[in-house]
Design a protein around this motif. Sequence first.
Motif, PDB file in Angstrom:
ATOM      1  N   THR A 206       0.828  -1.213   0.000  1.00  0.00           N
ATOM      2  CA  THR A 206       0.000   0.000   0.000  1.00  0.00           C
ATOM      3  C   THR A 206       0.861   1.262   0.000  1.00  0.00           C
ATOM      4  O   THR A 206       0.380   2.337  -0.340  1.00  0.00           O
ATOM      5  CB  THR A 206      -0.961   0.024   1.205  1.00  0.00           C
ATOM      6  N   GLY A 207       2.126   1.113   0.372  1.00  0.00           N
ATOM      7  CA  GLY A 207       3.039   2.250   0.323  1.00  0.00           C
ATOM      8  C   GLY A 207       3.201   2.792  -1.091  1.00  0.00           C
ATOM      9  O   GLY A 207       3.681   3.904  -1.287  1.00  0.00           O
ATOM     10  N   LYS A 208       2.821   1.988  -2.099  1.00  0.00           N
ATOM     11  CA  LYS A 208       2.907   2.438  -3.494  1.00  0.00           C
ATOM     12  C   LYS A 208       1.674   3.239  -3.917  1.00  0.00           C
ATOM     13  O   LYS A 208       1.641   3.793  -5.010  1.00  0.00           O
ATOM     14  CB  LYS A 208       3.059   1.225  -4.440  1.00  0.00           C
ATOM     15  N   VAL A 209       0.663   3.253  -3.071  1.00  0.00           N
ATOM     16  CA  VAL A 209      -0.565   3.983  -3.422  1.00  0.00           C
ATOM     17  C   VAL A 209      -0.390   5.440  -3.007  1.00  0.00           C
ATOM     18  O   VAL A 209      -0.208   5.742  -1.830  1.00  0.00           O
ATOM     19  CB  VAL A 209      -1.805   3.372  -2.726  1.00  0.00           C
ATOM     20  N   ASP A 210      -0.439   6.302  -3.991  1.00  0.00           N
ATOM     21  CA  ASP A 210      -0.256   7.727  -3.728  1.00  0.00           C
ATOM     22  C   ASP A 210      -1.609   8.427  -3.721  1.00  0.00           C
ATOM     23  O   ASP A 210      -2.596   7.885  -4.232  1.00  0.00           O
ATOM     24  CB  ASP A 210       0.634   8.323  -4.831  1.00  0.00           C
ATOM     25  N   ALA A 211      -1.628   9.620  -3.187  1.00  0.00           N
ATOM     26  CA  ALA A 211      -2.875  10.398  -3.150  1.00  0.00           C
ATOM     27  C   ALA A 211      -3.448  10.566  -4.559  1.00  0.00           C
ATOM     28  O   ALA A 211      -4.665  10.498  -4.749  1.00  0.00           O
ATOM     29  CB  ALA A 211      -2.616  11.760  -2.513  1.00  0.00           C
ATOM     30  N   ILE A 212      -2.567  10.721  -5.535  1.00  0.00           N
ATOM     31  CA  ILE A 212      -3.039  10.932  -6.910  1.00  0.00           C
ATOM     32  C   ILE A 212      -3.791   9.706  -7.426  1.00  0.00           C
ATOM     33  O   ILE A 212      -4.759   9.832  -8.187  1.00  0.00           O
ATOM     34  CB  ILE A 212      -1.862  11.321  -7.859  1.00  0.00           C
ATOM     35  N   HIS A 213      -3.385   8.510  -6.999  1.00  0.00           N
ATOM     36  CA  HIS A 213      -4.091   7.294  -7.435  1.00  0.00           C
ATOM     37  C   HIS A 213      -5.515   7.278  -6.872  1.00  0.00           C
ATOM     38  O   HIS A 213      -6.470   6.887  -7.554  1.00  0.00           O
ATOM     39  CB  HIS A 213      -3.331   6.042  -6.984  1.00  0.00           C
ATOM     40  N   ILE A 214      -5.631   7.686  -5.635  1.00  0.00           N
ATOM     41  CA  ILE A 214      -6.953   7.707  -4.995  1.00  0.00           C
ATOM     42  C   ILE A 214      -7.837   8.749  -5.681  1.00  0.00           C
ATOM     43  O   ILE A 214      -8.986   8.479  -6.031  1.00  0.00           O
ATOM     44  CB  ILE A 214      -6.812   8.013  -3.483  1.00  0.00           C
ATOM     45  N   MET A 215      -7.281   9.932  -5.906  1.00  0.00           N
ATOM     46  CA  MET A 215      -8.058  11.000  -6.541  1.00  0.00           C
ATOM     47  C   MET A 215      -8.421  10.627  -7.982  1.00  0.00           C
ATOM     48  O   MET A 215      -9.508  10.943  -8.462  1.00  0.00           O
ATOM     49  CB  MET A 215      -7.287  12.321  -6.504  1.00  0.00           C
ATOM     50  N   LYS A 216      -7.504   9.931  -8.651  1.00  0.00           N
ATOM     51  CA  LYS A 216      -7.776   9.492 -10.027  1.00  0.00           C
ATOM     52  C   LYS A 216      -8.950   8.506 -10.035  1.00  0.00           C
ATOM     53  O   LYS A 216      -9.787   8.544 -10.963  1.00  0.00           O
ATOM     54  CB  LYS A 216      -6.515   8.837 -10.609  1.00  0.00           C
ATOM     55  N   ALA A 217      -9.006   7.630  -9.035  1.00  0.00           N
ATOM     56  CA  ALA A 217     -10.130   6.681  -8.955  1.00  0.00           C
ATOM     57  C   ALA A 217     -11.446   7.446  -8.846  1.00  0.00           C
ATOM     58  O   ALA A 217     -12.423   7.113  -9.524  1.00  0.00           O
ATOM     59  CB  ALA A 217      -9.938   5.735  -7.768  1.00  0.00           C
ATOM     60  N   PHE A 218     -11.462   8.504  -8.026  1.00  0.00           N
ATOM     61  CA  PHE A 218     -12.678   9.321  -7.916  1.00  0.00           C
ATOM     62  C   PHE A 218     -12.986   9.997  -9.251  1.00  0.00           C
ATOM     63  O   PHE A 218     -14.129  10.025  -9.695  1.00  0.00           O
ATOM     64  CB  PHE A 218     -12.540  10.367  -6.812  1.00  0.00           C
ATOM     65  N   GLN A 219     -11.936  10.520  -9.877  1.00  0.00           N
ATOM     66  CA  GLN A 219     -12.136  11.203 -11.159  1.00  0.00           C
ATOM     67  C   GLN A 219     -12.723  10.262 -12.204  1.00  0.00           C
ATOM     68  O   GLN A 219     -13.534  10.654 -13.038  1.00  0.00           O
ATOM     69  CB  GLN A 219     -10.807  11.777 -11.663  1.00  0.00           C
ATOM     70  N   LYS A 220     -12.325   8.981 -12.131  1.00  0.00           N
ATOM     71  CA  LYS A 220     -12.816   7.989 -13.098  1.00  0.00           C
ATOM     72  C   LYS A 220     -14.212   7.482 -12.742  1.00  0.00           C
ATOM     73  O   LYS A 220     -14.727   6.590 -13.406  1.00  0.00           O
ATOM     74  CB  LYS A 220     -11.839   6.806 -13.161  1.00  0.00           C
ATOM     75  N   GLY A 221     -14.776   7.989 -11.641  1.00  0.00           N
ATOM     76  CA  GLY A 221     -16.156   7.642 -11.331  1.00  0.00           C
ATOM     77  C   GLY A 221     -16.375   6.792 -10.105  1.00  0.00           C
ATOM     78  O   GLY A 221     -17.514   6.405  -9.821  1.00  0.00           O
ATOM     79  N   ALA A 222     -15.309   6.478  -9.361  1.00  0.00           N
ATOM     80  CA  ALA A 222     -15.509   5.703  -8.136  1.00  0.00           C
ATOM     81  C   ALA A 222     -16.339   6.516  -7.146  1.00  0.00           C
ATOM     82  O   ALA A 222     -16.203   7.738  -7.056  1.00  0.00           O
ATOM     83  CB  ALA A 222     -14.165   5.334  -7.516  1.00  0.00           C
ATOM     84  N   ASP A 223     -17.193   5.815  -6.416  1.00  0.00           N
ATOM     85  CA  ASP A 223     -17.995   6.471  -5.382  1.00  0.00           C
ATOM     86  C   ASP A 223     -17.313   6.360  -4.017  1.00  0.00           C
ATOM     87  O   ASP A 223     -17.626   7.125  -3.097  1.00  0.00           O
ATOM     88  CB  ASP A 223     -19.383   5.817  -5.312  1.00  0.00           C
TER      89      ASP A 223
END
Length: 148
Positions: A44-61
Amino acid sequence: MSNTFEPEIVAFCCHYCAYTAADMAGSKRLSYPPNVKIIRVPCTGKVDAIHIMKAFQKGADGVYVAGCLEGDCHFKNGNLRAARRVQRVQALLDEIGIDSRRVEMITMSAGMGERFAKTAREFTEKIRELGPGPVKAAERDFGLSAAG
Ligand code: FES
């Protein structure tokens, strides 16, 4: 809220624990909602804030990051770094008016198939209650659609 809303959940799962726990849940035939889309990461150390925000941008709820138990990260403290990043994303979401409960950090061991399934069920229900995420809400309210 429409009864037809089916939340899309992205779960960033560490290969060593949560991903294996998901496998175990499957082999034990423990049910969890198909709403949860797993993205396997080496830690999980490889998961950056940008990955999380990108998931939201792509439509994740909703998005959660599932890593090893404290002290068990195979890369020493990747899970602690991930937890801090999740906190920063929560603060950012709050700041821009998006409910920070849409993102969460969870820990588990590889043997916790039940915990994986329970987490997936509970998180999905929480997001179902919160309603559509920021992109879907914008589409609904302003006719905007997600690009890219
Ligand atoms: Fe699992 Fe780092 S190896 S969180």
